[in-house]
Design a protein around this motif. Sequence first.
Motif, PDB file in Angstrom:
ATOM      1  N   LEU A 134     -21.802 -23.393  -5.861  1.00 22.98           N
ATOM      2  CA  LEU A 134     -22.051 -24.720  -5.307  1.00 22.98           C
ATOM      3  C   LEU A 134     -21.288 -24.992  -4.013  1.00 22.98           C
ATOM      4  N   GLU A 135     -20.116 -24.371  -3.863  1.00 18.01           N
ATOM      5  CA  GLU A 135     -19.327 -24.606  -2.644  1.00 18.01           C
ATOM      6  C   GLU A 135     -20.112 -24.319  -1.362  1.00 18.01           C
ATOM      7  N   PRO A 136     -20.849 -23.199  -1.277  1.00 21.13           N
ATOM      8  CA  PRO A 136     -21.615 -22.957  -0.047  1.00 21.13           C
ATOM      9  C   PRO A 136     -22.694 -24.022   0.203  1.00 21.13           C
ATOM     10  N   LEU A 137     -23.126 -24.702  -0.856  1.00 22.02           N
ATOM     11  CA  LEU A 137     -24.132 -25.754  -0.728  1.00 22.02           C
ATOM     12  C   LEU A 137     -23.487 -27.113  -0.441  1.00 22.02           C
ATOM     13  N   GLY A 138     -22.150 -27.164  -0.524  1.00 19.48           N
ATOM     14  CA  GLY A 138     -21.446 -28.418  -0.301  1.00 19.48           C
ATOM     15  C   GLY A 138     -21.609 -29.404  -1.439  1.00 19.48           C
ATOM     16  N   LEU A 139     -21.836 -28.898  -2.657  1.00 18.26           N
ATOM     17  CA  LEU A 139     -22.075 -29.761  -3.808  1.00 18.26           C
ATOM     18  C   LEU A 139     -21.007 -29.591  -4.873  1.00 18.26           C
ATOM     19  N   THR A 140     -20.691 -30.683  -5.541  1.00 19.09           N
ATOM     20  CA  THR A 140     -19.889 -30.627  -6.754  1.00 19.09           C
ATOM     21  C   THR A 140     -20.849 -30.419  -7.931  1.00 19.09           C
ATOM     22  N   PHE A 141     -20.310 -30.153  -9.102  1.00 23.74           N
ATOM     23  CA  PHE A 141     -21.166 -29.952 -10.269  1.00 23.74           C
ATOM     24  C   PHE A 141     -22.001 -31.199 -10.579  1.00 23.74           C
ATOM     25  N   PRO A 142     -21.418 -32.410 -10.620  1.00 30.91           N
ATOM     26  CA  PRO A 142     -22.257 -33.588 -10.876  1.00 30.91           C
ATOM     27  C   PRO A 142     -23.313 -33.817  -9.782  1.00 30.91           C
ATOM     28  N   GLN A 143     -22.964 -33.537  -8.531  1.00 36.53           N
ATOM     29  CA  GLN A 143     -23.945 -33.675  -7.446  1.00 36.53           C
ATOM     30  C   GLN A 143     -25.082 -32.667  -7.619  1.00 36.53           C
ATOM     31  N   TYR A 144     -24.741 -31.476  -8.059  1.00 30.73           N
ATOM     32  CA  TYR A 144     -25.751 -30.451  -8.330  1.00 30.73           C
ATOM     33  C   TYR A 144     -26.735 -30.945  -9.393  1.00 30.73           C
ATOM     34  N   LEU A 145     -26.212 -31.521 -10.466  1.00 25.68           N
ATOM     35  CA  LEU A 145     -27.080 -32.032 -11.522  1.00 25.68           C
ATOM     36  C   LEU A 145     -27.994 -33.131 -10.983  1.00 25.68           C
ATOM     37  N   ALA A 146     -27.449 -33.999 -10.137  1.00 23.57           N
ATOM     38  CA  ALA A 146     -28.258 -35.061  -9.530  1.00 23.57           C
ATOM     39  C   ALA A 146     -29.340 -34.461  -8.638  1.00 23.57           C
ATOM     40  N   LEU A 200     -23.924 -38.020  -1.624  1.00 20.65           N
ATOM     41  CA  LEU A 200     -25.089 -37.211  -1.277  1.00 20.65           C
ATOM     42  C   LEU A 200     -25.789 -37.769  -0.039  1.00 20.65           C
ATOM     43  N   GLU A 201     -25.788 -39.095   0.086  1.00 22.99           N
ATOM     44  CA  GLU A 201     -26.372 -39.733   1.261  1.00 22.99           C
ATOM     45  C   GLU A 201     -25.542 -39.404   2.508  1.00 22.99           C
ATOM     46  N   ALA A 202     -24.225 -39.477   2.387  1.00 21.06           N
ATOM     47  CA  ALA A 202     -23.344 -39.150   3.517  1.00 21.06           C
ATOM     48  C   ALA A 202     -23.508 -37.695   3.945  1.00 21.06           C
ATOM     49  N   ALA A 203     -23.852 -36.828   3.005  1.00 16.05           N
ATOM     50  CA  ALA A 203     -24.075 -35.411   3.315  1.00 16.05           C
ATOM     51  C   ALA A 203     -25.464 -35.173   3.911  1.00 16.05           C
ATOM     52  N   GLY A 204     -26.284 -36.212   3.972  1.00 13.07           N
ATOM     53  CA  GLY A 204     -27.612 -36.083   4.557  1.00 13.07           C
ATOM     54  C   GLY A 204     -28.667 -35.509   3.634  1.00 13.07           C
ATOM     55  N   LEU A 205     -28.387 -35.508   2.321  1.00 15.20           N
ATOM     56  CA  LEU A 205     -29.320 -34.912   1.363  1.00 15.20           C
ATOM     57  C   LEU A 205     -30.264 -35.926   0.727  1.00 15.20           C
ATOM     58  N   VAL A 206     -29.850 -37.202   0.686  1.00 17.24           N
ATOM     59  CA  VAL A 206     -30.682 -38.237   0.068  1.00 17.24           C
ATOM     60  C   VAL A 206     -30.647 -39.507   0.911  1.00 17.24           C
ATOM     61  N   THR A 207     -31.613 -40.357   0.643  1.00 16.12           N
ATOM     62  CA  THR A 207     -31.624 -41.708   1.203  1.00 16.12           C
ATOM     63  C   THR A 207     -31.619 -42.692   0.049  1.00 16.12           C
ATOM     64  N   ARG A 208     -31.110 -43.876   0.342  1.00 16.34           N
ATOM     65  CA  ARG A 208     -31.162 -44.990  -0.625  1.00 16.34           C
ATOM     66  C   ARG A 208     -31.857 -46.148   0.074  1.00 16.34           C
ATOM     67  N   LYS A 209     -32.791 -46.768  -0.622  1.00 12.02           N
ATOM     68  CA  LYS A 209     -33.420 -47.961  -0.049  1.00 12.02           C
ATOM     69  C   LYS A 209     -33.849 -48.886  -1.178  1.00 12.02           C
ATOM     70  N   ARG A 210     -33.917 -50.152  -0.867  1.00 11.27           N
ATOM     71  CA  ARG A 210     -34.355 -51.155  -1.835  1.00 11.27           C
ATOM     72  C   ARG A 210     -35.840 -50.953  -2.135  1.00 11.27           C
ATOM     73  N   GLY A 230     -32.498 -32.303   2.080  1.00 14.80           N
ATOM     74  CA  GLY A 230     -32.383 -32.209   0.628  1.00 14.80           C
ATOM     75  C   GLY A 230     -33.505 -31.382   0.033  1.00 14.80           C
ATOM     76  N   ARG A 231     -34.706 -31.619   0.506  1.00 15.90           N
ATOM     77  CA  ARG A 231     -35.858 -30.828   0.024  1.00 15.90           C
ATOM     78  C   ARG A 231     -35.737 -29.367   0.451  1.00 15.90           C
ATOM     79  N   ALA A 232     -35.204 -29.133   1.635  1.00 15.43           N
ATOM     80  CA  ALA A 232     -35.045 -27.761   2.141  1.00 15.43           C
ATOM     81  C   ALA A 232     -34.028 -26.965   1.321  1.00 15.43           C
ATOM     82  N   SER A 233     -33.146 -27.661   0.619  1.00 11.19           N
ATOM     83  CA  SER A 233     -32.120 -26.979  -0.193  1.00 11.19           C
ATOM     84  C   SER A 233     -32.640 -26.563  -1.561  1.00 11.19           C
ATOM     85  N   GLU A 234     -33.900 -26.878  -1.855  1.00 10.25           N
ATOM     86  CA  GLU A 234     -34.424 -26.665  -3.213  1.00 10.25           C
ATOM     87  C   GLU A 234     -34.236 -25.245  -3.723  1.00 10.25           C
ATOM     88  N   GLN A 235     -34.621 -24.263  -2.951  1.00  7.58           N
ATOM     89  CA  GLN A 235     -34.525 -22.881  -3.434  1.00  7.58           C
ATOM     90  C   GLN A 235     -33.075 -22.513  -3.753  1.00  7.58           C
TER      91      GLN A 235
END
Length: 147
Positions: free
Chosen positions: A35-47, A80-90, A106-111
């Motif tokens: 996960l480190e090369p992806l810049g993710l923690t374990f909970p972020q990975y699950l999300a 995850l939003e600060a990392a540029g992987l997700v957006t949040r909107k109302r 975020g979609r590009a990281s799928e594989q």
Amino acid sequence: MIFPATKARRELDKQLSFALYGAANRVSRMHKPYLEPLGLTFPQYLAMIALLDGAPIGVGALGSQLGMDTGTITPLVKRLEAAGLVTRKRDSVDERRVLVDLTPAGRASEQAVRSVAGQIVSACQLTDGDAEKLRLTLEMLAGSASD
């Protein structure tokens, strides 16, 4: 003569909860080098896995899927939003609801994200069949524990 510490250790070793605790910690730690090369923690990975399976999704629904309360899931999504992987909107239908969606990055990281599961199974030296049996047993236990 059995010393108290030795006897206590034997009792501890017999505890299902202790074995599950140790296994959960080990498996969580095993994810770190993948996960480190992806810049993710374990909970972020699950999300990210949950989002790859069905974004956009409400923050509350995402938290429910992951077994996390709002106080845990909201900061995780913000990171995850600060990392540029997700957006949040109302939600345009219900402004009380915040929707989380994947960005193009975020979609590009799928594989890469999805490949982690296979790496973990391999590192655990489990066959696909053994991993599936274990997962089903754990799901059954988790389901009965939440009843």
